[in-house]
Motif scaffolding. Sequence first.
Motif, short mmCIF file in Angstrom:
data_model
loop_
_atom_site.label_atom_id
_atom_site.label_comp_id
_atom_site.label_asym_id
_atom_site.label_seq_id
_atom_site.Cartn_x
_atom_site.Cartn_y
_atom_site.Cartn_z
N LEU A 27 50.37 -66.31 -13.77
CA LEU A 27 49.90 -65.39 -12.73
C LEU A 27 48.39 -65.47 -12.56
O LEU A 27 47.63 -65.39 -13.52
CB LEU A 27 50.29 -63.95 -13.09
N SER A 28 47.97 -65.55 -11.32
CA SER A 28 46.55 -65.49 -10.97
C SER A 28 46.04 -64.07 -11.25
O SER A 28 46.80 -63.10 -11.16
CB SER A 28 46.40 -65.80 -9.48
N THR A 29 44.76 -63.94 -11.59
CA THR A 29 44.22 -62.59 -11.84
C THR A 29 44.29 -61.73 -10.58
O THR A 29 44.45 -60.52 -10.68
CB THR A 29 42.76 -62.65 -12.34
N ASP A 30 44.19 -62.36 -9.39
CA ASP A 30 44.31 -61.59 -8.14
C ASP A 30 45.72 -61.73 -7.54
O ASP A 30 45.91 -61.68 -6.33
CB ASP A 30 43.23 -62.00 -7.14
N PHE A 31 46.70 -61.86 -8.42
CA PHE A 31 48.11 -61.95 -8.05
C PHE A 31 48.54 -60.75 -7.20
O PHE A 31 48.09 -59.63 -7.43
CB PHE A 31 48.94 -62.00 -9.35
N HIS A 32 49.42 -61.02 -6.23
CA HIS A 32 49.99 -59.97 -5.39
C HIS A 32 51.50 -59.99 -5.50
O HIS A 32 52.12 -61.06 -5.56
CB HIS A 32 49.59 -60.17 -3.92
N TYR A 33 52.09 -58.79 -5.50
CA TYR A 33 53.54 -58.64 -5.54
C TYR A 33 53.93 -57.63 -4.47
O TYR A 33 53.35 -56.55 -4.39
CB TYR A 33 54.01 -58.14 -6.90
N ALA A 34 54.91 -58.01 -3.67
CA ALA A 34 55.41 -57.10 -2.64
C ALA A 34 56.93 -57.12 -2.65
O ALA A 34 57.55 -58.13 -2.97
CB ALA A 34 54.89 -57.51 -1.27
N SER A 35 57.49 -55.97 -2.32
CA SER A 35 58.93 -55.82 -2.22
C SER A 35 59.24 -55.17 -0.89
O SER A 35 58.58 -54.21 -0.49
CB SER A 35 59.45 -54.95 -3.36
N GLN A 36 60.26 -55.66 -0.20
CA GLN A 36 60.68 -55.05 1.05
C GLN A 36 61.28 -53.66 0.81
O GLN A 36 61.50 -52.92 1.74
CB GLN A 36 61.69 -55.94 1.78
N MET A 37 61.51 -53.32 -0.46
CA MET A 37 62.09 -52.02 -0.79
C MET A 37 61.05 -51.00 -1.26
O MET A 37 61.38 -49.87 -1.54
CB MET A 37 63.16 -52.21 -1.87
N VAL A 38 59.77 -51.44 -1.35
CA VAL A 38 58.70 -50.56 -1.80
C VAL A 38 57.54 -50.68 -0.81
O VAL A 38 57.20 -51.78 -0.38
CB VAL A 38 58.22 -50.97 -3.22
N LEU A 39 56.93 -49.55 -0.47
CA LEU A 39 55.87 -49.57 0.56
C LEU A 39 54.56 -50.18 0.09
O LEU A 39 53.91 -50.93 0.81
CB LEU A 39 55.63 -48.16 1.09
N SER A 40 54.11 -49.86 -1.12
CA SER A 40 52.80 -50.33 -1.55
C SER A 40 52.89 -51.69 -2.25
O SER A 40 53.84 -51.97 -2.97
CB SER A 40 52.14 -49.30 -2.46
N GLU A 41 51.86 -52.49 -2.02
CA GLU A 41 51.79 -53.82 -2.61
C GLU A 41 50.95 -53.78 -3.89
O GLU A 41 49.95 -53.08 -3.95
CB GLU A 41 51.16 -54.78 -1.60
N ILE A 42 51.39 -54.51 -4.89
CA ILE A 42 50.64 -54.65 -6.13
C ILE A 42 49.61 -55.74 -5.91
O ILE A 42 49.93 -56.81 -5.39
CB ILE A 42 51.59 -54.96 -7.30
N GLU A 43 48.36 -55.52 -6.37
CA GLU A 43 47.27 -56.42 -6.00
C GLU A 43 46.51 -57.02 -7.17
O GLU A 43 45.38 -57.46 -7.01
CB GLU A 43 46.32 -55.69 -5.05
N SER A 44 47.12 -57.05 -8.36
CA SER A 44 46.48 -57.74 -9.47
C SER A 44 47.52 -58.09 -10.53
O SER A 44 48.59 -57.49 -10.58
CB SER A 44 45.37 -56.89 -10.11
N LYS A 45 47.16 -59.05 -11.36
CA LYS A 45 48.02 -59.46 -12.47
C LYS A 45 48.30 -58.28 -13.39
O LYS A 45 49.45 -58.02 -13.75
CB LYS A 45 47.35 -60.61 -13.24
N GLN A 46 47.25 -57.56 -13.79
CA GLN A 46 47.42 -56.45 -14.73
C GLN A 46 48.26 -55.33 -14.13
O GLN A 46 49.12 -54.76 -14.80
CB GLN A 46 46.08 -55.91 -15.21
N GLU A 47 48.03 -55.04 -12.87
CA GLU A 47 48.82 -54.00 -12.20
C GLU A 47 50.30 -54.39 -12.18
O GLU A 47 51.19 -53.56 -12.39
CB GLU A 47 48.30 -53.78 -10.78
N TYR A 48 50.58 -55.68 -11.94
CA TYR A 48 51.97 -56.16 -11.94
C TYR A 48 52.59 -56.03 -13.33
O TYR A 48 53.72 -55.56 -13.47
CB TYR A 48 52.05 -57.61 -11.45
#
Length: 127
Positions: A27-48
């Motif tokens: 995972l990149s440190t500025d990794f992003h994760y999004a789900s069509q089932m969740v409104l907010s996007e995760i915007e970092s490796k640690q947050e994920y």
Amino acid sequence: MLNIEMALRAYASMMNTLDSTKLEPFLSTDFHYASQMVLSEIESKQEYLDYINPKLEAVKASGNAVWAELAILTHSFPGPCVVLAQGDKENLIAIVLAKIKDDLIERIDLCIVPTPQSANRSGEYPT
């Protein structure tokens, strides 16, 4: 050199073993994760990692198995993907897509559209 297939294999391995260390090094440190089932996007490796580790623990505690199978989409987003199932290998719930940048995973998207039933499944469940 990391490619999409390797990235998705690492994700599937994480889900099949319920162990985030299978994915974390990619995972990149500025990794992003999004789900069509969740409104907010995760915007970092640690947050994920802070998000996924409790989820993996909850699945372990529930005994409700998860399967992550390598697959291919031929439409919408043609290419490799992971098909997720829960409770039973045929209870398909989502498709996972990944993007690579600078030899690391830049983004993972969990999708319900296109449907997981529309993917060509491989029968391979990486561990």
